[in-house]
Design a protein around this motif. Structure first.
Motif, PDB file in Angstrom:
ATOM      1  N   VAL A  91       0.822  -1.102   0.052  1.00 40.41           N
ATOM      2  CA  VAL A  91       0.070   0.062  -0.099  1.00 40.41           C
ATOM      3  C   VAL A  91       0.944   1.325  -0.267  1.00 40.41           C
ATOM      4  O   VAL A  91       1.662   1.312   0.931  1.00 40.41           O
ATOM      5  N   LEU A 132      -5.822   1.807  -4.538  1.00 41.03           N
ATOM      6  CA  LEU A 132      -6.568   1.871  -3.603  1.00 41.03           C
ATOM      7  C   LEU A 132      -7.492   2.759  -4.230  1.00 41.03           C
ATOM      8  O   LEU A 132      -7.348   3.724  -4.834  1.00 41.03           O
ATOM      9  N   HIS A 169     -11.251  -1.790  -4.941  1.00 42.47           N
ATOM     10  CA  HIS A 169     -10.915  -0.686  -5.117  1.00 42.47           C
ATOM     11  C   HIS A 169     -11.050  -0.329  -6.447  1.00 42.47           C
ATOM     12  O   HIS A 169     -11.025   0.938  -7.216  1.00 42.47           O
TER      13      HIS A 169
END
Length: 265
Positions: A91, A132, A169
Motif C-alpha cells: 500500500v 486503492l 478498489h
C-alpha cells in the motif's frame, strides 16, 4: 483480516474445517505470534500463506523517514520469505503532511521500488502494488488505478514487481478491464482479492468492505476477467467490516465460503 477476531491457531483450524487451502496474512498478528512460529504453524497444517500484507508507505519526503520506510519494507520482505509466500502486498502511502503534489509522491514510490525490487527478487519475493480507491489518495495510497500501478510496476522485471487486482478498489473504473488484460499479458497479476461495495460507507470509510454478494460488484465477472487474463493463483477474500468482526469468526468464515460458491465460483 476478514476474520481478524480469530487467533492464528484458530484460523488454521477453521481453514482445515472448510477446506480452505491457504490464507493471506497481515504482519501485525504474525509478528505478535512470531514469524517463524507462524510459518511452522501454517506449514505443519499443510496450508499455504498466499500473501503477506503489507509493505509500502513510501511517499515520505524527509530522508530519515524514507530510510525508516525502506528498512521496514526490507523487514517485510524477509518476513514474507520466512512465511513461504512469494507475494508482499504494497500500500504505497498517501500525501505527506502539507503536500498536495501527487506526481512527486508517485515518483518517490518509484525511487523506493528501485531499491526494494532487487532485494525482494534475491529472496524470491514479488512486490505487489495495490491501487486503492481514490477516496484513500490523500492519507493512504496515491496509487488509485490499476493503470497507475502498472506504470510503476513495469519499470521492473515482472518477477520482482507486479500488481494486486482488488475488486473493492477498481470495480468502478471503466479502464480497469483493459488494465487487467495488460497486467495478465506480462505476468504481473501477483494477487487477486475480493470484496463487495456496499453503501452507505461507515465513518472513516476504512471498514466498509461488504461481504460477498451484499453489494454492487459483479464478482463472478471479475473472476472470469482475471482468470481470462491468465491468472491462475490464489483468490483471496479481504473484508474490513466491523459488523463481521463483531460476529463469531468461524461462522463468518463459513458464510464467506458459501457466498464465494454462490457469487464467484
Amino acid at each position: 483480516m476478514t476474520v481478524k477476531q480469530l487467533t492464528l491457531p484458530e484460523l488454521v483450524d477453521a481453514c482445515a474445517v472448510f477446506g480452505i487451502p491457504g490464507m493471506g496474512l497481515w504482519r501485525e498478528p504474525v509478528r505478535a505470534y512470531g514469524v517463524e512460529a507462524a510459518a511452522k504453524l501454517v506449514r505443519d497444517a499443510g496450508l499455504a500463506v498466499t500473501s503477506l500484507c503489507r509493505g509500502g508507505f513510501l511517499t515520505a519526503i524527509e530522508a530519515a523517514e524514507r530510510a525508516r520506510a525502506l528498512d521496514d519494507n526490507r523487514a517485510a520482505i524477509d518476513e514474507a520469505a520466512t512465511l513461504g509466500t512469494d507475494t508482499l502486498v504494497l500500500v504505497s502511502g498517501g500525501l505527506p503532511p502539507g503536500s498536495r503534489d501527487l506526481a512527486a509522491a508517485r515518483s518517490r514510490i518509484a525511487d523506493a521500488l528501485a531499491v526494494l525490487a532487487p532485494y525482494a527478487g534475491e529472496r524470491g519475493v514479488r512486490l505487489a502494488i495495490e491501487p486503492l480507491h481514490p477516496m484513500y489518495a490523500a492519507d493512504r495510497c496515491v496509487v488509485s488505478t490499476l493503470t497507475q500501478a502498472l506504470d510503476l510496476a513495469e519499470r521492473f522485471p515482472a518477477s520482482q514487481v507486479g500488481v494486486v487486482v482488488d475488486t473493492y478498489h477498481i470495480w468502478w473504473d471503466d479502464t480497469a478491464p483493459a488494465a487487467v488484460a495488460r497486467a495478465g499479458s506480462s505476468g504481473r497479476i501477483h494477487a487477486f482479492q475480493l470484496a463487495d461495495w456496499t453503501t452507505p460507507l461507515p465513518a472513516g470509510v476504512l471498514d466498509g468492505r461488504g461481504q460477498i454478494g451484499d453489494g454492487a460488484i459483479d464478482l463472478r465477472e471479475w473472476r472470469e476477467r482475471v482468470e481470462g487474463a491468465g491468472y491462475g493463483g490464489a483468490i483471496e477474500v479481504e473484508l474490513f467490516n466491523g459488523g463481521l468482526w463483531a460476529r463469531d469468526g468461524v461462522e463468518v468464515l463459513g458464510e464467506t465460503v458459501r457466498r464465494y460458491g454462490e457469487h464467484v465460483a
